[in-house]
Design a protein around this motif. Structure first.
Motif, PDB file in Angstrom:
ATOM      1  N   LEU A  12      68.344  23.446  50.308  1.00  0.00           N
ATOM      2  CA  LEU A  12      67.978  24.070  51.580  1.00  0.00           C
ATOM      3  C   LEU A  12      69.064  23.830  52.615  1.00  0.00           C
ATOM      4  O   LEU A  12      69.488  22.689  52.824  1.00  0.00           O
ATOM      5  N   HIS A  13      69.507  24.880  53.252  1.00  0.00           N
ATOM      6  CA  HIS A  13      70.487  24.787  54.331  1.00  0.00           C
ATOM      7  C   HIS A  13      69.774  24.837  55.684  1.00  0.00           C
ATOM      8  O   HIS A  13      70.024  24.023  56.560  1.00  0.00           O
ATOM      9  N   ARG A  14      68.863  25.824  55.826  1.00  0.00           N
ATOM     10  CA  ARG A  14      68.070  25.906  57.061  1.00  0.00           C
ATOM     11  C   ARG A  14      66.877  26.828  56.850  1.00  0.00           C
ATOM     12  O   ARG A  14      66.832  27.610  55.918  1.00  0.00           O
ATOM     13  N   ARG A  15      65.910  26.711  57.772  1.00  0.00           N
ATOM     14  CA  ARG A  15      64.713  27.566  57.780  1.00  0.00           C
ATOM     15  C   ARG A  15      64.641  28.307  59.106  1.00  0.00           C
ATOM     16  O   ARG A  15      65.069  27.792  60.131  1.00  0.00           O
ATOM     17  N   ALA A  16      64.055  29.485  59.059  1.00  0.00           N
ATOM     18  CA  ALA A  16      63.794  30.251  60.283  1.00  0.00           C
ATOM     19  C   ALA A  16      62.309  30.604  60.301  1.00  0.00           C
ATOM     20  O   ALA A  16      61.833  31.342  59.428  1.00  0.00           O
ATOM     21  N   ALA A  17      61.578  30.065  61.279  1.00  0.00           N
ATOM     22  CA  ALA A  17      60.145  30.343  61.382  1.00  0.00           C
ATOM     23  C   ALA A  17      59.889  31.812  61.699  1.00  0.00           C
ATOM     24  O   ALA A  17      58.893  32.389  61.268  1.00  0.00           O
ATOM     25  N   VAL A  18      60.804  32.405  62.459  1.00  0.00           N
ATOM     26  CA  VAL A  18      60.779  33.851  62.714  1.00  0.00           C
ATOM     27  C   VAL A  18      62.169  34.365  62.369  1.00  0.00           C
ATOM     28  O   VAL A  18      63.134  34.087  63.078  1.00  0.00           O
ATOM     29  N   ALA A  19      62.244  35.077  61.260  1.00  0.00           N
ATOM     30  CA  ALA A  19      63.540  35.578  60.793  1.00  0.00           C
ATOM     31  C   ALA A  19      63.875  36.891  61.479  1.00  0.00           C
ATOM     32  O   ALA A  19      63.008  37.574  62.035  1.00  0.00           O
ATOM     33  N   ASP A  20      65.148  37.232  61.412  1.00  0.00           N
ATOM     34  CA  ASP A  20      65.575  38.484  62.016  1.00  0.00           C
ATOM     35  C   ASP A  20      66.424  39.283  61.041  1.00  0.00           C
ATOM     36  O   ASP A  20      66.923  38.756  60.056  1.00  0.00           O
ATOM     37  N   PHE A  21      66.551  40.558  61.338  1.00  0.00           N
ATOM     38  CA  PHE A  21      67.476  41.449  60.650  1.00  0.00           C
ATOM     39  C   PHE A  21      68.351  42.085  61.694  1.00  0.00           C
ATOM     40  O   PHE A  21      67.854  42.593  62.700  1.00  0.00           O
ATOM     41  N   GLU A  22      69.671  41.994  61.462  1.00  0.00           N
ATOM     42  CA  GLU A  22      70.649  42.580  62.378  1.00  0.00           C
ATOM     43  C   GLU A  22      70.425  42.098  63.812  1.00  0.00           C
ATOM     44  O   GLU A  22      70.563  42.857  64.765  1.00  0.00           O
TER      45      GLU A  22
END
Length: 124
Positions: A12-22
């Protein structure tokens, strides 16, 4: 690298609780970004979940600007065959004039779409 990566070999490098695109956040979309050393380069996998279901993996190299391959989850829980490049993603919006992002659609590589919106996953 065209085959689905074995994520057990990555860390695991990192987590995003709310991911994004562009650069646009997508409500309900979470992501984990995994990495591993591979012959002097760093291989990377993005795992994306919606409604507690993994829906997308995209992978490649950290020294390249775009994904090498991506794959979308099939209705039976397996994976559609990987396609070259980044996934085809369309953000869905509220339609009420606010332009608020409400979800996303992912091309599955077979002519269909995986639709993630309002906490539900459907196929079209």
């Amino acid at each position: 690298m065209s085959e689905m990566p074995d994520i057990r070999l990555y860390r695991l490098h990192r987590r995003a609780a709310v991911a994004d695109f562009e650069g646009t956040a997508v409500p309900g979309l979470c992501a984990e970004y995994l990495r591993r050393e591979d012959d002097g380069r760093v291989a990377s996998v993005g795992r994306y979940e919606y409604a507690q279901t993994e829906i997308l993996r995209a992978w490649g190299w950290t020294d390249e600007a775009h994904c090498a391959y991506s794959a979308v989850r099939a209705a039976d829980g397996s994976w559609h065959p990987p396609v070259a490049g980044c996934p085809t993603v369309e953000l869905t919006r509220s339609g009420d004039g606010s332009d608020e992002v409400t979800g996303l659609r992912l091309a599955d590589g077979t002519g269909g779409w995986l639709v993630c919106e309002a906490g539900r996953i459907s196929r079209r």
